[in-house]
Scaffold this active site. Structure first.
Site, PDB file in Angstrom:
ATOM      1  N   SER A 142       0.876  -1.167   0.000  1.00 36.33           N
ATOM      2  CA  SER A 142       0.000   0.000   0.000  1.00 36.33           C
ATOM      3  C   SER A 142       0.909   1.212   0.000  1.00 36.33           C
ATOM      4  O   SER A 142       2.095   1.107   0.357  1.00 36.33           O
ATOM      5  CB  SER A 142      -0.862   0.009   1.269  1.00 36.33           C
ATOM      6  OG  SER A 142      -1.469   1.269   1.496  1.00 36.33           O
ATOM      7  N   TYR A 155      -2.694  -1.208  10.435  1.00 37.22           N
ATOM      8  CA  TYR A 155      -2.573  -1.356   8.978  1.00 37.22           C
ATOM      9  C   TYR A 155      -1.231  -0.805   8.490  1.00 37.22           C
ATOM     10  O   TYR A 155      -0.512  -1.461   7.721  1.00 37.22           O
ATOM     11  CB  TYR A 155      -3.730  -0.627   8.298  1.00 37.22           C
ATOM     12  CG  TYR A 155      -3.839  -0.862   6.815  1.00 37.22           C
ATOM     13  CD1 TYR A 155      -4.478  -1.990   6.321  1.00 37.22           C
ATOM     14  CD2 TYR A 155      -3.316   0.047   5.906  1.00 37.22           C
ATOM     15  CE1 TYR A 155      -4.605  -2.208   4.954  1.00 37.22           C
ATOM     16  CE2 TYR A 155      -3.426  -0.159   4.539  1.00 37.22           C
ATOM     17  CZ  TYR A 155      -4.074  -1.283   4.071  1.00 37.22           C
ATOM     18  OH  TYR A 155      -4.190  -1.490   2.704  1.00 37.22           O
TER      19      TYR A 155
END
Length: 260
Positions: A142, A155
């Site tokens: 990401s 995350y």
């Protein structure tokens, strides 16, 4: 070079993962899909991949919280399809909350699914790749593997971990015909992104529309969501012979987010 290979894609019953699976199948790879969802809907997607692209497609219900089941998924590919040549670690979940309010069970689950599951899959797949002197491992990281955002401690930590795991595995496998890379998308319009909007709105005291415009797309200079097809096309390139010298890299596809 992809035709006839076997690709295992975790978290591939919808979103980016399903786009990966379909893109590799279009290139002639046999596929193992994996993930959660309605059994009938999953079977529909599995059968569609076989009928549209003329390849074999199996479904593994392996739970990404259980290393034995992850190992079993790799073994399924090897025993039923002959190998695991391409491994795409894509399974992921999200939770948005301030650190002091972040539920411990959510932290543990995000680290397990977003980071540890990739390690277990790689651990199981690399021996076969080394024996065949060819392999492609693609980890969905990401932009959050490179930069942080508030309220996403687990995350961001997991995705930074994926970056380190990718680089380490790339160094260990560099002389075995194996490449290991991470794709770092910005905001892609997927069920995962859609589901986090209400929590982000609550955490920031905004409306959901404000979150889309002023939080999500504010990060991307293009002011557009990345598409799942764009991410999948990058993965196909990374698995090709033209990308054989690309390993240990973080491939940004983020509308310019990390450039700012």
């Amino acid at each position: 070079m992809i035709k006839g290979k076997v690709a295992v894609v975790t978290g591939s019953t919808s979103g980016i993962g399903l786009a990966y699976a379909r893109a590799f199948a279009k290139e002639g790879a046999n596929i193992v899909i994996n993930g959660l969802g309605d059994a009938a809907a999953i079977e529909t997607e599995r059968a569609k991949i076989e009928s549209e692209f003329g390849v074999k497609c199996l479904y593994s219900p392996a739970n990404m919280l259980k290393h034995e089941e992850i190992e079993g998924m790799i073994k399924l590919a090897e025993t039923e399809l002959g190998s695991c040549d391409i491994l795409v670690n894509n399974a992921g979940i999200q939770h948005v909350a301030p650190i002091e309010e972040f539920p411990i069970d959510k932290w543990n689950m995000i680290i397990a699914i977003n980071l540890s599951a990739a390690f277990f899959a790689m651990r199981a797949a690399i021996p076969g790749m080394k024996a065949r002197k060819w392999g492609r491992i693609i980890n969905t990281a990401s932009a959050h593997a490179l930069v942080a955002s508030p309220f996403k401690s687990a995350y961001v930590s997991a995705k930074h971990g994926i970056a380190g795991l990718t680089k380490t595995a790339a160094l260990e496998t560099a002389q075995f015909g194996i490449t290991v890379n991470a794709i770092c998308p910005g905001y892609v319009w997927t069920p995962l992104v859609e589901k986090q909007i209400p929590d982000t709105a609550k955490a920031r005291g905004m409306t959901e529309e404000q979150v889309k415009k002023d939080v999500l797309l504010a990060a991307q200079p293009t002011k557009e969501f990345v598409t799942v097809e764009e991410v999948a096309a990058l993965a196909v390139f990374l698995a090709s012979d033209n990308a054989r010298s690309i390993t240990g890299s973080m491939q940004q596809i983020d509308g310019g987010w990390v450039a700012e």
